[in-house]
Design a protein around this motif. Structure first.
Motif, PDB file in Angstrom:
ATOM      1  N   ALA A 455      11.581  20.259   4.893  1.00  0.00           N
ATOM      2  CA  ALA A 455      12.094  19.325   3.941  1.00  0.00           C
ATOM      3  C   ALA A 455      11.445  17.708   3.600  1.00  0.00           C
ATOM      4  O   ALA A 455      11.229  17.080   2.870  1.00  0.00           O
ATOM      5  N   ILE A 456      10.394  17.464   4.744  1.00  0.00           N
ATOM      6  CA  ILE A 456       9.685  16.237   4.673  1.00  0.00           C
ATOM      7  C   ILE A 456       8.121  16.560   3.641  1.00  0.00           C
ATOM      8  O   ILE A 456       8.011  15.761   3.526  1.00  0.00           O
ATOM      9  N   LEU A 457       8.639  17.713   3.290  1.00  0.00           N
ATOM     10  CA  LEU A 457       6.763  17.785   3.286  1.00  0.00           C
ATOM     11  C   LEU A 457       7.699  17.145   0.985  1.00  0.00           C
ATOM     12  O   LEU A 457       6.847  16.878   0.793  1.00  0.00           O
ATOM     13  N   LYS A 458       8.761  18.345   1.460  1.00  0.00           N
ATOM     14  CA  LYS A 458       9.280  18.221  -0.418  1.00  0.00           C
ATOM     15  C   LYS A 458       9.510  15.932  -0.435  1.00  0.00           C
ATOM     16  O   LYS A 458       9.941  16.073  -1.345  1.00  0.00           O
ATOM     17  N   THR A 459      10.369  15.347   0.956  1.00  0.00           N
ATOM     18  CA  THR A 459      10.509  13.665   0.253  1.00  0.00           C
ATOM     19  C   THR A 459       9.878  13.333   0.322  1.00  0.00           C
ATOM     20  O   THR A 459       9.475  11.921  -0.920  1.00  0.00           O
ATOM     21  N   LEU A 460       7.847  13.668   0.585  1.00  0.00           N
ATOM     22  CA  LEU A 460       7.045  12.822   0.518  1.00  0.00           C
ATOM     23  C   LEU A 460       6.206  13.270  -0.251  1.00  0.00           C
ATOM     24  O   LEU A 460       4.957  12.891  -0.292  1.00  0.00           O
ATOM     25  N   GLY A 537      12.411  32.114   1.896  1.00  0.00           N
ATOM     26  CA  GLY A 537      11.755  31.250   0.742  1.00  0.00           C
ATOM     27  C   GLY A 537      13.110  31.170  -0.195  1.00  0.00           C
ATOM     28  O   GLY A 537      12.296  30.052  -0.740  1.00  0.00           O
ATOM     29  N   SER A 538      13.592  32.332  -0.695  1.00  0.00           N
ATOM     30  CA  SER A 538      14.463  31.203  -2.071  1.00  0.00           C
ATOM     31  C   SER A 538      15.846  30.501  -1.560  1.00  0.00           C
ATOM     32  O   SER A 538      15.220  30.099  -2.620  1.00  0.00           O
ATOM     33  N   ILE A 539      15.943  30.481  -0.204  1.00  0.00           N
ATOM     34  CA  ILE A 539      16.584  29.180  -0.350  1.00  0.00           C
ATOM     35  C   ILE A 539      14.829  27.848  -0.332  1.00  0.00           C
ATOM     36  O   ILE A 539      16.277  26.582  -1.140  1.00  0.00           O
ATOM     37  N   ILE A 540      14.628  27.160   0.661  1.00  0.00           N
ATOM     38  CA  ILE A 540      13.945  26.540   0.016  1.00  0.00           C
ATOM     39  C   ILE A 540      13.329  26.533  -1.175  1.00  0.00           C
ATOM     40  O   ILE A 540      13.173  25.527  -1.578  1.00  0.00           O
ATOM     41  N   PHE A 541      13.177  27.463  -2.145  1.00  0.00           N
ATOM     42  CA  PHE A 541      13.287  27.046  -3.760  1.00  0.00           C
ATOM     43  C   PHE A 541      13.661  26.773  -4.394  1.00  0.00           C
ATOM     44  O   PHE A 541      13.873  25.649  -5.811  1.00  0.00           O
ATOM     45  N   ILE A 542      15.102  26.546  -3.801  1.00  0.00           N
ATOM     46  CA  ILE A 542      16.087  26.435  -4.649  1.00  0.00           C
ATOM     47  C   ILE A 542      16.094  24.529  -5.085  1.00  0.00           C
ATOM     48  O   ILE A 542      15.876  23.783  -4.052  1.00  0.00           O
ATOM     49  N   GLY A 543      15.811  24.237  -5.776  1.00  0.00           N
ATOM     50  CA  GLY A 543      15.979  23.102  -6.858  1.00  0.00           C
ATOM     51  C   GLY A 543      14.858  21.976  -6.960  1.00  0.00           C
ATOM     52  O   GLY A 543      14.608  21.171  -7.433  1.00  0.00           O
ATOM     53  N   PHE A 544      14.341  23.071  -7.203  1.00  0.00           N
ATOM     54  CA  PHE A 544      12.411  23.024  -7.819  1.00  0.00           C
ATOM     55  C   PHE A 544      12.789  22.343  -9.235  1.00  0.00           C
ATOM     56  O   PHE A 544      13.732  22.498  -9.065  1.00  0.00           O
TER      57      PHE A 544
END
Length: 673
Positions: A455-460, A537-544
């Motif tokens: 989440a932090i990496l996605k935000t930054l 990993g599939s859940i993390i990929f949601i919102g790409f």
């Protein structure tokens, strides 16, 4: 002595003595109540055996109790614990069952035999298997006998001891139950792969239901409508025998070793390795807990629910008169109310004595005047601004009622065994100790750490990159429309977005698998949510590509607030775009980064809806999160105290993370201020 009299005048000594006396009375009463509540109410008698009590059964009216122990002996006693007869096998007794009238008893022994005994304990026949028999069942009218064995199969015999059929499962099966009679007799089994299976008399499979963990024990009503299963994860589950649906689950403090149920399925008794037996109602709500001195290995309950039998590893079977147990529980509640009354009365007396001291003695009046200078000044100030306070009072009252009260209530109930509206029992740190042994809760923290980092990496990264690109565009209209296009998805509810991604991940009709098939790579298709290696990993990929509209707005707002003079100065100094980003943009955006870090940290730790709407925490515990376990403990297992403890743990983690963020992340602007 004279000096003490001077230091403590008569009125002060009287006040101190009265206060100490009242506190002492309250303390003694509290200890007495705690000691009384710690005892198991309603124990009518104990039957002592020569080994662990590993099996128990009771007739419909509770007149005959059958106890099987590790000392190779089957003991039959009456409701008062008086022996009626005994039967000795060649090895430990692992399973017993008796008919509703006590006319027949079937015994499974580690000596590899199943025995059928008559009302006097004489063996009518025995059937020998290849390995130890570990469970047995005999229906009310004796049409068939079912027994499980360590050879990973179960046997169905007729009333004369002849083998009707045998099912080899290839996996350990320890739980078996029977309902129905004659040709409509049905066998229910529970195995280590989590399956509860119903077979007809001829061995045909009628229904299967999948639980999450090894099935250790089963009980079924005479018509097969309800099945109770105990599993190794500590869950007691009620299964609908007509469709296999799990109706509810109750989480015990340890592996559930035995379950029993009344004829109407309105009362359930479950034994656990946490040294407790749990009495539940038909809706899965806890009625009473019976603490034992060692692991509970066997339970039984009469058809009318009046007699409870609890066998444990301390070589004892406890026979409980349920009516006496309920009376004892009622007395304990009455004692609790009495203690609360004593404490309240003591508090009132102490307050009254303090009031007398402050208003009736010169020293008290002086202390009152000196101590109330500031409060009186505050009250005068509030009175002058009374209109403003009156206007804000409704909002404050609503905040206290619906925000602060639930939060502080959760903190308190984290230390209790709590059934809202039914009972609240102080258990100290027992809920937190349980969490240390809860596999789901512990494994969920690994997933939470991953989700926080991601989440932090996605935000930054992506939102900041897009904000910089939009800010770099000099054409005002182009900048406006691009900004709008990125912000419009903000109006789409998160639930809708998650459901759309669920469709894309669908293994049958989903976009990803269909694309792979169209490209000729059908071997790459996956059950994206069903594979433990891919689910998280599939859940993390949601919102790409993970361009959060909120983060984009925060970063863009920070960029446009930077003075143009600073940018002009950087151009004069010959700074490249990258150097400007490192030395101007990032330092000036530290405040925005801090805000987003805190918000994303909190959201990641509290992740619930994303997991709940995608995998539900599965497969296994691959995508479990603490917030999801909190929900399951509260809403499915009715363990509100444990759920409150999880909430308190999350509160501490979020508070610690926020403090660290606020303490160590400082911008140059903040230092200058």
């Amino acid at each position: 002595m004279v000096s003490l009299m001077k230091i403590f005048p008569r009125w002060r000594r009287t006040f101190l003595l009265l206060t100490c006396l009242l506190l002492g009375v309250a303390l003694v009463a509290s200890l007495a109540a705690a000691s009384a509540s710690a005892q198991t109410g309603g124990i009518s008698t104990e039957v002592v055996t020569g080994g662990w009590v590993q099996a128990a059964s009771v007739t419909a009216n509770g007149s005959h109790i059958v106890i099987g122990a590790r000392d190779n002996i089957v003991r039959v006693v009456d409701a008062a614990g008086q022996p009626l007869w005994e039967f000795t096998a060649a090895n430990s007794i692992l399973g017993v069952d008796t008919t509703s009238d006590g006319a027949w008893t079937v015994v499974a022994s580690e000596d590899r035999n199943v025995y059928l005994l008559d009302a006097g304990g004489a063996a009518q026949w025995q059937y020998r298997a290849g390995q130890a028999m570990n469970g047995s069942q005999y229906p009310a009218y004796g049409s068939i006998v079912a027994a499980t064995s360590d050879d990973r199969s179960f046997y169905v015999l007729d009333g004369s001891g002849n083998l009707v059929w045998r099912e080899v499962l290839g996996i350990d099966v320890r739980a078996v139950a029977i309902y129905g009679t004659g040709e409509r007799a049905r066998v229910v089994t529970g195995s280590d792969d989590g399956y509860v299976t119903i077979y007809n008399r001829d061995g045909g499979t009628l229904l299967t239901s999948r639980l999450d963990y090894d099935v250790q024990s089963l009980a079924v009503t005479a018509n097969g409508r309800w099945i109770v299963a105990g599993t190794s994860d500590g869950l007691v589950s009620l299964v609908d025998g007509s469709n296999g649906r799990v109706v509810w689950g109750y989480k015990a403090g340890g592996e559930v070793t035995s379950v029993a149920m009344t004829a109407d399925a309105k009362t359930i008794l479950a034994g656990s390795r946490d040294k407790k037996a749990y009495l539940l109602d038909g809706d899965g709500k806890l009625l009473q807990t019976f603490p034992m001195q060692s692991e509970v290995l066997a339970t039984a309950i009469s058809g009318d629910g009046a007699v409870l039998v609890i066998g444990s590893a301390n070589n004892r079977a406890v026979l409980i008169d349920r009516h006496a147990a309920e009376a004892s529980h009622t007395q304990a509640q009455a004692r609790g109310r009495l203690i609360n009354s004593i404490l309240l009365a003591s508090l009132i007396v102490i307050i009254a004595a303090a009031v007398v001291y402050l208003h009736r003695t010169p020293t008290g009046r002086r202390v009152w005047r000196q101590g109330t200078v500031r409060p009186r000044g505050l009250l005068r100030s509030m009175w002058r601004e009374r209109i403003a306070y009156l206007m804000i009072f409704p909002t404050l009252a609503l905040l206290l009622t619906f925000n602060y009260y639930p939060a502080f209530s959760g903190l308190f109930h984290a230390f209790t065994e709590w059934s809202p509206g039914v009972r609240t029992e102080w258990v100290g740190f027992a809920n937190f100790k349980f969490l240390l042994t809860d596999r789901f809760f512990l494994s969920s923290f690994r997933n939470t750490v991953i989700l926080v980092i991601v989440a932090i990496l996605k935000t930054l990264t992506m939102p900041l990159l897009v904000a910089e690109l939009i800010f770099a565009i000099r054409h005002n209209k182009a900048r406006y429309w691009l900004r709008t296009l990125f912000i419009v998805p903000l109006i789409l509810p998160l639930v809708v977005e998650i459901l759309l991604w669920n469709n894309m991940y669908d293994p049958t009709i989903g976009l990803f698998n269909q694309t792979l098939i169209a490209l000729g790579r059908a071997d790459w298709t996956r059950a994206w949510y069903g594979d433990e290696r891919l689910a998280l990993g599939s859940i993390i990929f949601i919102g790409f590509p993970w361009v959060s509209a909120f983060a984009l707005l925060v970063f863009y707002g920070g960029l446009i607030s930077i003075s143009e003079e600073i940018f002009d100065a950087s151009k004069v100094d010959g700074a490249s775009g990258f150097r400007r980003f490192l030395h101007i943009d990032l330092p000036m955006l530290i405040g925005q980064i801090k805000l987003l870090l805190i918000l994303n940290f909190i959201n990641a730790v509290q992740t619930f809806e994303l997991i709940y709407l995608t995998t539900g925490g599965g497969p296994g515990s691959a995508t479990y999160t603490p917030a999801l376990e909190l929900y399951y403990q509260a809403m499915r297992m009715h363990k509100m105290g444990v759920a409150s403890a999880i909430g308190m743990v999350l509160f501490v983690i979020i508070m610690a993370g926020t403090i660290v963020n606020m303490r160590f992340m400082r911008s140059s602007i903040e230092y200058e201020a």
